[in-house]
Enzyme design. Structure first.
Site, PDB file in Angstrom:
ATOM      1  N   HIS A  93     -25.082 -57.019  63.520  1.00 26.71           N
ATOM      2  CA  HIS A  93     -25.718 -57.151  64.830  1.00 26.71           C
ATOM      3  C   HIS A  93     -24.930 -58.158  65.667  1.00 26.71           C
ATOM      4  CE1 HIS A  93     -29.220 -57.025  67.565  1.00 26.71           C
ATOM      5  NE2 HIS A  93     -28.962 -58.314  67.763  1.00 26.71           N
TER       6      HIS A  93
ATOM      7  N   MET B  28     -24.099 -62.038  75.374  1.00 26.96           N
ATOM      8  CA  MET B  28     -24.915 -62.711  76.400  1.00 26.96           C
ATOM      9  C   MET B  28     -24.022 -63.154  77.550  1.00 26.96           C
ATOM     10  SD  MET B  28     -27.276 -65.141  74.032  1.00 26.96           S
ATOM     11  CE  MET B  28     -27.920 -64.598  72.449  1.00 26.96           C
TER      12      MET B  28
ATOM     13  N   MET C  46     -27.186 -58.328  76.133  1.00 29.09           N
ATOM     14  CA  MET C  46     -28.141 -59.113  76.928  1.00 29.09           C
ATOM     15  C   MET C  46     -27.414 -59.534  78.194  1.00 29.09           C
ATOM     16  SD  MET C  46     -29.779 -61.209  73.775  1.00 29.09           S
ATOM     17  CE  MET C  46     -28.402 -60.788  72.721  1.00 29.09           C
TER      18      MET C  46
ATOM     19  N   MET D 130     -37.766 -57.062  70.730  1.00 28.27           N
ATOM     20  CA  MET D 130     -37.481 -58.502  70.657  1.00 28.27           C
ATOM     21  C   MET D 130     -38.740 -59.251  70.221  1.00 28.27           C
ATOM     22  SD  MET D 130     -34.347 -58.794  71.235  1.00 28.27           S
ATOM     23  CE  MET D 130     -34.368 -60.576  70.988  1.00 28.27           C
TER      24      MET D 130
ATOM     25  N   GLY E 229     -31.786 -64.905  73.831  1.00 26.16           N
ATOM     26  CA  GLY E 229     -30.920 -65.993  74.309  1.00 26.16           C
ATOM     27  C   GLY E 229     -30.435 -66.916  73.207  1.00 26.16           C
ATOM     28  N   PHE E 230     -31.279 -67.143  72.220  1.00 31.57           N
ATOM     29  CA  PHE E 230     -30.911 -68.119  71.191  1.00 31.57           C
ATOM     30  C   PHE E 230     -31.384 -67.680  69.811  1.00 31.57           C
ATOM     31  CE2 PHE E 230     -31.405 -70.201  75.251  1.00 31.57           C
ATOM     32  CZ  PHE E 230     -30.224 -70.924  75.345  1.00 31.57           C
ATOM     33  N   GLY E 231     -30.624 -68.110  68.800  1.00 29.12           N
ATOM     34  CA  GLY E 231     -31.060 -67.906  67.422  1.00 29.12           C
ATOM     35  C   GLY E 231     -32.005 -69.024  67.009  1.00 29.12           C
ATOM     36  N   GLY E 232     -32.643 -68.838  65.870  1.00 28.81           N
ATOM     37  CA  GLY E 232     -33.437 -69.918  65.283  1.00 28.81           C
ATOM     38  C   GLY E 232     -34.806 -70.154  65.897  1.00 28.81           C
TER      39      GLY E 232
ATOM     40  N   ASP F 155     -35.902 -57.958  66.233  1.00 26.71           N
ATOM     41  CA  ASP F 155     -34.879 -58.991  66.370  1.00 26.71           C
ATOM     42  C   ASP F 155     -35.498 -60.313  66.812  1.00 26.71           C
ATOM     43  OD1 ASP F 155     -32.545 -60.396  66.825  1.00 26.71           O
ATOM     44  OD2 ASP F 155     -31.904 -59.194  68.545  1.00 26.71           O
ATOM     45  N   GLY F 156     -35.375 -61.339  65.944  1.00 26.70           N
ATOM     46  CA  GLY F 156     -35.803 -62.683  66.311  1.00 26.70           C
ATOM     47  C   GLY F 156     -36.835 -63.256  65.361  1.00 26.70           C
TER      48      GLY F 156
ATOM     49  N   GLY G   5     -30.563 -63.571  61.892  1.00 33.25           N
ATOM     50  CA  GLY G   5     -29.393 -64.421  62.091  1.00 33.25           C
ATOM     51  C   GLY G   5     -29.447 -65.652  61.226  1.00 33.25           C
ATOM     52  N   SER G   6     -30.249 -66.637  61.664  1.00 34.68           N
ATOM     53  CA  SER G   6     -30.247 -67.914  60.953  1.00 34.68           C
ATOM     54  C   SER G   6     -30.746 -67.776  59.514  1.00 34.68           C
ATOM     55  CB  SER G   6     -31.080 -68.947  61.720  1.00 34.68           C
ATOM     56  OG  SER G   6     -32.308 -68.411  62.118  1.00 34.68           O
TER      57      SER G   6
HETATM   58  C1  DX5 Z   1     -31.554 -63.629  70.223  1.00 31.75           C
HETATM   59  C2  DX5 Z   1     -30.681 -62.633  69.519  1.00 31.75           C
HETATM   60  C3  DX5 Z   1     -30.920 -62.496  68.069  1.00 31.75           C
HETATM   61  C4  DX5 Z   1     -30.668 -63.760  67.270  1.00 31.75           C
HETATM   62  C5  DX5 Z   1     -31.703 -63.800  66.191  1.00 31.75           C
HETATM   63  O1  DX5 Z   1     -31.396 -63.477  71.574  1.00 31.75           O
HETATM   64  O2  DX5 Z   1     -30.836 -61.356  70.094  1.00 31.75           O
HETATM   65  O3  DX5 Z   1     -30.166 -61.423  67.514  1.00 31.75           O
HETATM   66  O4  DX5 Z   1     -29.409 -63.837  66.699  1.00 31.75           O
HETATM   67  O5  DX5 Z   1     -31.606 -65.012  65.547  1.00 31.75           O
HETATM   68  P1  DX5 Z   1     -32.664 -65.487  64.464  1.00 31.75           P
HETATM   69  O6  DX5 Z   1     -32.694 -64.446  63.382  1.00 31.75           O
HETATM   70  O7  DX5 Z   1     -32.127 -66.801  64.017  1.00 31.75           O
HETATM   71  O8  DX5 Z   1     -33.989 -65.584  65.178  1.00 31.75           O
HETATM   72 ZN    ZN Z   2     -29.906 -59.619  69.078  1.00 32.64          ZN
END
Ligand code: DX5
Ligand code: ZN
Length: 208
Positions: free
Chosen positions: A32, A36, A65, A134, A139-142, A168-169, A190-191
């Site tokens: 994935h 952004m 995004m 979503m 915008g951000f991971g974690g 996702d998220g 992700g994280s």
């Molecule tokens: C957020 C991203 C996600 C992000 C998820 O805007 O679209 O793909 O990497 O990160 P985690 O799994 O850490 O929430």
């Molecule tokens: Zn994503």
């Protein structure tokens, strides 16, 4: 449906991206890739030239995004995207974009932010290959999982029994379980994967 895993490289080390990808790619189904633009979301990552440098045997699931995704479809097609998801909120006529992506031999996906009603997708479901729900503000991971995503997933699965539904998220072992029960078949994380001490164990715990 078989549960598939898509690690989000947003949480990988960009300085050794291909090495990080190599640590997980044999154990996952997609990669994935979060693009952004600093406008559609308040963060910047990378564009097609970086996607082109990604070395993987697994299909690239590119999550756009960005504003004006239509202007960049060709760049990402050439860069090797296998699935291209754009945001419903970023376009005026989603159908034009769906067709444009499919004409290039790529799977077409559409994503909705947490504040967007899932019902807006209804008229496009028969044309889409993939829907990306979503479960955090993009915008951000974690960030923490928003449970409102679960009703969206349930609604989608009832309407489209065979559709690829990705979430996702905020995905971890617990939230993955809830998403699978709701009907998601693709888990983006992700994280939870890249920051884990044992990445393979983390991946297996998501499959459950
Ligand atoms: C957020 C991203 C996600 C992000 C998820 O805007 O679209 O793909 O990497 O990160 P985690 O799994 O850490 O929430
Ligand atoms: Zn994503």
């Amino acid at each position: 449906m078989k549960i598939q895993i898509a690690p989000s490289i947003l949480s990988a080390d960009f300085g050794k991206l291909n090495e990080d990808i190599a640590t997980v790619e044999d154990y996952v189904d997609y990669l994935h890739i979060d693009v952004m633009d600093g406008h559609f979301v308040p963060n910047l990552t990378f564009g097609a030239p970086v996607v082109k440098c990604i070395k993987s045997k697994k299909p690239l699931d590119v999550h756009l995004m960005i504003e004006n995704p239509m202007e960049y479809i060709d760049d990402f097609a050439k860069a090797g995207a296998n699935i291209l998801s754009f945001h419903y909120e970023a376009v005026e006529n989603p159908r034009v974009l769906i067709n444009m992506i499919k004409e290039r031999g790529i799977k077409a996906g559409m994503s909705v932010k947490p504040g967007t009603e899932v019902e807006v997708l209804e008229e496009f479901l028969s044309e889409l290959d993939w829907v990306l729900v979503m479960s955090v503000e993009p915008g951000f991971g974690g960030q923490s999982f928003m449970p409102s995503a679960l009703d969206k997933i349930k609604w989608l699965r009832e309407k489209a029994p065979n559709l690829d539904i990705a979430v996702d998220g905020g995905i971890n072992e617990e939230t993955a379980k809830l998403c699978k029960e709701a009907g998601a078949n693709i888990l983006v994380a992700g994280s939870y994967i890249f920051k884990a001490k044992d990445r393979l164990k983390a991946i297996e715990s998501l499959r459950g």
